[in-house]
Structure formats: structure tokens, C-alpha cells
Design a protein around this motif. Structure first.
Motif, mmCIF file in Angstrom:
data_model
loop_
_atom_site.group_PDB
_atom_site.id
_atom_site.type_symbol
_atom_site.label_atom_id
_atom_site.label_comp_id
_atom_site.label_asym_id
_atom_site.label_seq_id
_atom_site.Cartn_x
_atom_site.Cartn_y
_atom_site.Cartn_z
ATOM 1 N N LYS A 264 0.835 -1.207 0.000
ATOM 2 C CA LYS A 264 0.000 0.000 0.000
ATOM 3 C C LYS A 264 0.868 1.256 0.000
ATOM 4 C CE LYS A 264 -4.125 1.935 2.170
ATOM 5 N NZ LYS A 264 -5.118 1.784 3.261
ATOM 6 N N GLY A 265 1.974 1.194 0.735
ATOM 7 C CA GLY A 265 2.889 2.341 0.742
ATOM 8 C C GLY A 265 3.462 2.613 -0.635
ATOM 9 N N TYR A 266 3.868 1.546 -1.336
ATOM 10 C CA TYR A 266 4.373 1.701 -2.694
ATOM 11 C C TYR A 266 3.292 2.285 -3.605
ATOM 12 C CZ TYR A 266 9.078 -0.255 -3.010
ATOM 13 O OH TYR A 266 10.422 -0.437 -2.942
ATOM 14 N N ALA A 267 2.068 1.762 -3.482
ATOM 15 C CA ALA A 267 0.970 2.220 -4.343
ATOM 16 C C ALA A 267 0.684 3.697 -4.122
ATOM 17 C CB ALA A 267 -0.282 1.387 -4.077
ATOM 18 N N MET A 268 0.621 4.107 -2.849
ATOM 19 C CA MET A 268 0.364 5.510 -2.563
ATOM 20 C C MET A 268 1.508 6.401 -3.054
ATOM 21 S SD MET A 268 -2.622 5.725 -1.248
ATOM 22 C CE MET A 268 -3.040 4.385 -2.360
ATOM 23 N N GLY A 269 2.726 5.844 -3.004
ATOM 24 C CA GLY A 269 3.869 6.601 -3.514
ATOM 25 C C GLY A 269 3.765 6.826 -5.010
ATOM 26 N N TYR A 270 3.389 5.775 -5.742
ATOM 27 C CA TYR A 270 3.201 5.920 -7.194
ATOM 28 C C TYR A 270 2.078 6.915 -7.499
ATOM 29 C CZ TYR A 270 6.290 2.236 -8.944
ATOM 30 O OH TYR A 270 7.377 1.502 -9.315
ATOM 31 N N LEU A 271 0.993 6.828 -6.733
ATOM 32 C CA LEU A 271 -0.145 7.708 -6.985
ATOM 33 C C LEU A 271 0.208 9.164 -6.677
ATOM 34 C CD1 LEU A 271 -3.117 8.066 -7.748
ATOM 35 C CD2 LEU A 271 -3.706 7.639 -5.351
ATOM 36 N N GLY A 272 0.792 9.386 -5.502
ATOM 37 C CA GLY A 272 1.155 10.750 -5.116
ATOM 38 C C GLY A 272 2.200 11.348 -6.029
ATOM 39 N N GLY A 273 3.263 10.564 -6.315
ATOM 40 C CA GLY A 273 4.298 11.047 -7.228
ATOM 41 C C GLY A 273 3.750 11.264 -8.628
ATOM 42 N N GLY A 274 2.806 10.403 -9.043
ATOM 43 C CA GLY A 274 2.199 10.547 -10.372
ATOM 44 C C GLY A 274 1.387 11.818 -10.493
ATOM 45 N N LEU A 275 0.679 12.187 -9.420
ATOM 46 C CA LEU A 275 -0.130 13.413 -9.455
ATOM 47 C C LEU A 275 0.761 14.652 -9.594
ATOM 48 C CD1 LEU A 275 -2.805 12.608 -6.706
ATOM 49 C CD2 LEU A 275 -3.135 12.675 -9.190
ATOM 50 N N LEU A 276 1.867 14.671 -8.826
ATOM 51 C CA LEU A 276 2.792 15.802 -8.955
ATOM 52 C C LEU A 276 3.438 15.798 -10.329
ATOM 53 C CD1 LEU A 276 4.334 18.206 -7.780
ATOM 54 C CD2 LEU A 276 6.050 16.582 -6.947
ATOM 55 N N PHE A 277 3.819 14.613 -10.802
ATOM 56 C CA PHE A 277 4.436 14.507 -12.126
ATOM 57 C C PHE A 277 3.475 14.986 -13.202
ATOM 58 C CE2 PHE A 277 6.505 11.492 -15.396
ATOM 59 C CZ PHE A 277 7.354 12.501 -15.812
ATOM 60 N N ILE B 149 1.228 17.344 -12.875
ATOM 61 C CA ILE B 149 1.277 18.808 -12.836
ATOM 62 C C ILE B 149 2.536 19.316 -13.543
ATOM 63 C CG2 ILE B 149 1.469 20.813 -11.303
ATOM 64 C CD1 ILE B 149 -0.168 19.216 -9.247
ATOM 65 N N ASN B 150 3.680 18.682 -13.249
ATOM 66 C CA ASN B 150 4.944 19.102 -13.871
ATOM 67 C C ASN B 150 4.923 18.916 -15.383
ATOM 68 O OD1 ASN B 150 6.836 17.743 -11.070
ATOM 69 N ND2 ASN B 150 5.919 19.764 -11.323
ATOM 70 N N TRP C 266 2.943 21.675 -16.886
ATOM 71 C CA TRP C 266 3.762 22.889 -16.896
ATOM 72 C C TRP C 266 4.700 22.886 -18.101
ATOM 73 C CZ3 TRP C 266 5.770 23.452 -11.140
ATOM 74 C CH2 TRP C 266 4.698 23.840 -10.333
ATOM 75 N N TYR C 267 5.293 21.719 -18.387
ATOM 76 C CA TYR C 267 6.279 21.614 -19.466
ATOM 77 C C TYR C 267 5.615 21.683 -20.841
ATOM 78 C CZ TYR C 267 9.539 19.357 -22.690
ATOM 79 O OH TYR C 267 10.334 19.062 -23.780
ATOM 80 N N LEU C 268 4.491 20.977 -21.003
ATOM 81 C CA LEU C 268 3.847 20.904 -22.314
ATOM 82 C C LEU C 268 3.031 22.147 -22.638
ATOM 83 C CD1 LEU C 268 2.631 17.180 -22.342
ATOM 84 C CD2 LEU C 268 4.667 18.141 -23.431
ATOM 85 N N MET C 269 2.450 22.795 -21.606
ATOM 86 C CA MET C 269 1.596 23.967 -21.831
ATOM 87 C C MET C 269 1.989 25.104 -20.883
ATOM 88 S SD MET C 269 -2.118 22.096 -22.297
ATOM 89 C CE MET C 269 -2.057 21.395 -20.637
ATOM 90 N N LEU D 263 6.173 8.076 -19.368
ATOM 91 C CA LEU D 263 6.602 7.954 -17.969
ATOM 92 C C LEU D 263 5.455 8.277 -17.023
ATOM 93 C CD1 LEU D 263 10.155 9.579 -18.083
ATOM 94 C CD2 LEU D 263 9.585 7.161 -17.896
ATOM 95 N N LEU D 264 4.636 9.258 -17.405
ATOM 96 C CA LEU D 264 3.481 9.610 -16.578
ATOM 97 C C LEU D 264 2.506 8.438 -16.497
ATOM 98 C CD1 LEU D 264 1.814 11.704 -15.025
ATOM 99 C CD2 LEU D 264 0.904 12.483 -17.216
#
Length: 335
Positions: free
Chosen positions: A41-54, A56-57, A60-63, A327-328
């Protein structure tokens, strides 16, 4: 190494070292019955949280303009340019604004593609040299050609000499070049202009000869504002990790050592001692020892793929924007 490489190395060491302490907290927050579930569950939440920030990033890069980041205007030129032309017709009608009380600045870029004939090729451990024959337009100003000559697919070299604009010497070649390759010459030219109206740039000064695919890009932004969205993405990652570290510090209580306080030196020696003891036990358990060796080789391959995926994708022709989106998607597949 340059500053960016130093920061990358320091960041990687900090991230990997931090994970050691993070992973060591697992027995504190889970018991033997649910430790696998909590870890997954920790890994899953890490992928989800990091994916949400990614996500946004990536936006930012594409638009960047959508989020208020300033960007230079870019367009194609709808004509063949000649030396000292004063008027440029754009193929894409974009608004090349001239800031108040300033003369417009822009960069004109074009490409010349030429077949090659390899006349000489030498390859050494730290030095590659080649002499090639190419076909360039007559009277071309070679001073405008970039010092790096590309042959596609991460294959390029540094130009060191021209002979009659047809024979070129190259060094620092990344991959072997062959007669079947095509040379991609990039011509860049800084210009100034006085007016822009209805897709026409006038009052141009400083223009030199360009050929084939020609683009123009404004040049108003100071270095501090160029690619600002990318630099802020790195800062956002640091803040993201810092903010989500706070709940662990506040709510996860480590087991306290009972007894007298011991020094850091004791813990370091004790840690290496236990590691040595583990190796002594493992070498008598052939199955476990074989598993660990296989896992180390396997996970090193996985980490290599993760770190080199973008470089590999670009080397076979995928655009960087597509690789970033891939990657996203991987983040959410991981979740």
C-alpha cells in the motif's frame, strides 16, 4: 563534473540514503500479519502521489503559457532567405510582440541535410576522428553552422575543420559513421527587427543565408525566465517530499532504546557487525545466497532500465514529449 551533475549525484545519494531510514520504519507501523499489505500500500500511494505531482509538472512543461509561464514565440518562415534580406514572411501568423522601447530580437534556425562519403575514420579509447565529404550550397557562411554535426539517433561529432566547404574533419564522434548516414547541419543566426504586422517581419538586420526548413524564435526572455517551468518542477518535487515527510515525523513513533545512551560509533560498528554475521549465515544457505545474488543482478538491471529509458527512447526516434507522457502513464500503472 558540472554543477548540475554534482546536484544530481548529491540528490541521488540523499534519496537512496533517506529510503534506508524510511524502509526501517516498516516493522514499527506493521505487524507480521499485515506487513506485506502495508508495504504494498505504501508503494501504491507513492506511485499515486508522485504521479499526481508529475502530472502537474508535465502540464507545466507541455503547456507553459496556460499556467502563466512566459515563453518565446516560434514560427516557420514561408520563404527561402538570402543574405541581408530585410523582410521575412512567416508561415504561421503568430504575434511576435516587441517590448516597449526595445528593438525586436530573434533567432533564425535552418537545417541542411547532405549525404556523406567517409574518407577516413579512426577510433581510439578516448578519441574518434573522421574526415567526410559532404554537399553544401555554394557560398554558404560556415561561421553560422553549429559546431556539432548530427547524423541522427544519438550519432554526432564536433566539427574542427572545413576544406572548401566540402571536406569536413570531425572529432569526439559518439558512434561510428557510415556512407549510408545523412549529415544534419544546423545554421543559427541572431537578428534584430523593427516591426511585425500580419505575419510579416520588417526592418530586419543581421540576416545571413539559410536553407530548407527554416524557423524563427523570439529572443526577449532573460536566462532567469527561460524554461522556468522546468526549474520550478524540480523545486516542487523538493517541497512535495519535504511536506509529506512531516506526517511521518509527527505521527510515526519509533521504538525507544531501553538502557544507557550509546554513541553513533557503536551503532555503525554494530551495524557492520550484524551485516558480516548475516553473510556468514547466508553462505551456508545456498538457496538464499543464490536468490540474493540473482536479485541484486535483477534489480540493478531494472534500475538501469528506469534511468536509461528516456535516453533509449530518444535514441530510436521518440520525441521527448511522448516519452514524458509515457513515464506519466507508468506512474499510474505502477499504482
Amino acid at each position: 563534473m558540472d554543477d548540475s551533475s554534482n546536484f544530481y549525484v548529491i540528490g541521488t545519494i540523499g534519496f537512496s540514503g533517506g529510503n534506508i531510514f524510511y524502509d526501517s520504519l516498516l516493522p514499527t507501523v506493521a505487524n507480521k500479519d499485515n506487513i506485506d499489505f502495508i508495504s504494498s500500500k505504501g508503494y501504491a500511494m507513492g506511485y499515486l502521489g508522485g504521479g499526481l505531482l508529475f502530472l502537474i509538472n508535465v502540464l507545466w512543461y507541455l503547456m507553459p503559457a496556460t499556467f502563466g509561464f512566459q515563453v518565446e514565440q516560434e514560427a516557420k518562415i514561408d520563404q527561402l532567405l538570402q543574405q541581408n534580406m530585410t523582410i521575412i514572411q512567416l508561415a504561421d501568423d503568430k504575434n511576435f510582440q516587441i517590448p516597449e522601447n526595445k528593438i525586436g530580437k530573434a533567432k533564425v534556425t535552418s537545417h541542411i541535410y547532405s549525404p556523406i562519403q567517409v574518407l577516413e575514420y579512426k577510433r581510439g579509447k578516448n578519441y574518434n576522428f573522421a574526415k567526410i565529404k559532404v554537399t553544401l550550397p555554394e557560398n554558404i557562411n560556415t561561421d553560422l553552422i553549429g559546431s556539432t554535426l548530427s547524423f541522427g539517433n544519438y550519432k554526432f561529432g564536433k566539427i574542427v575543420n572545413y576544406y572548401d566547404n566540402s571536406i569536413i574533419e570531425l572529432v569526439n564522434i559518439t558512434r561510428k559513421i557510415e556512407n549510408s548516414d545523412t549529415a544534419d547541419f544546423v545554421i543559427k543566426n541572431d537578428i534584430i527587427y523593427e516591426h511585425y504586422n500580419n505575419g510579416v517581419i520588417s526592418g530586419v538586420k543581421g540576416l545571413e543565408n539559410h536553407f530548407d526548413n527554416i524557423t524563427i524564435k523570439t529572443d526577449f526572455l532573460p536566462p532567469s525566465k527561460e524554461f522556468l517551468s522546468i526549474r520550478l518542477s524540480f523545486i516542487s518535487v523538493a517541497l512535495w517530499w519535504g511536506i509529506f515527510t512531516i506526517p511521518i515525523i509527527i505521527f510515526v513513533k519509533e521504538k525507544k532504546h531501553v538502557g544507557k545512551s550509546l554513541s553513533i560509533v557503536f551503532y555503525v560498528k554494530n551495524g557492520f557487525g550484524k551485516l558480516a554475521g548475516t553473510f556468514k549465515k547466508v553462505k551456508h544457505l545456498k538457496v538464499v545466497f543464490t536468490f540474493l545474488i540473482a536479485y541484486w543482478l535483477y534489480i540493478d538491471g531494472v534500475n538501469t532500465i528506469i534511468r536509461m529509458a528516456v535516453d533509449y527512447g530518444m535514441s530510436i526516434g521518440f520525441p521527448s514529449s511522448s516519452l514524458i507522457v509515457a513515464l506519466l502513464i507508468t506512474q499510474f500503472v505502477g499504482f
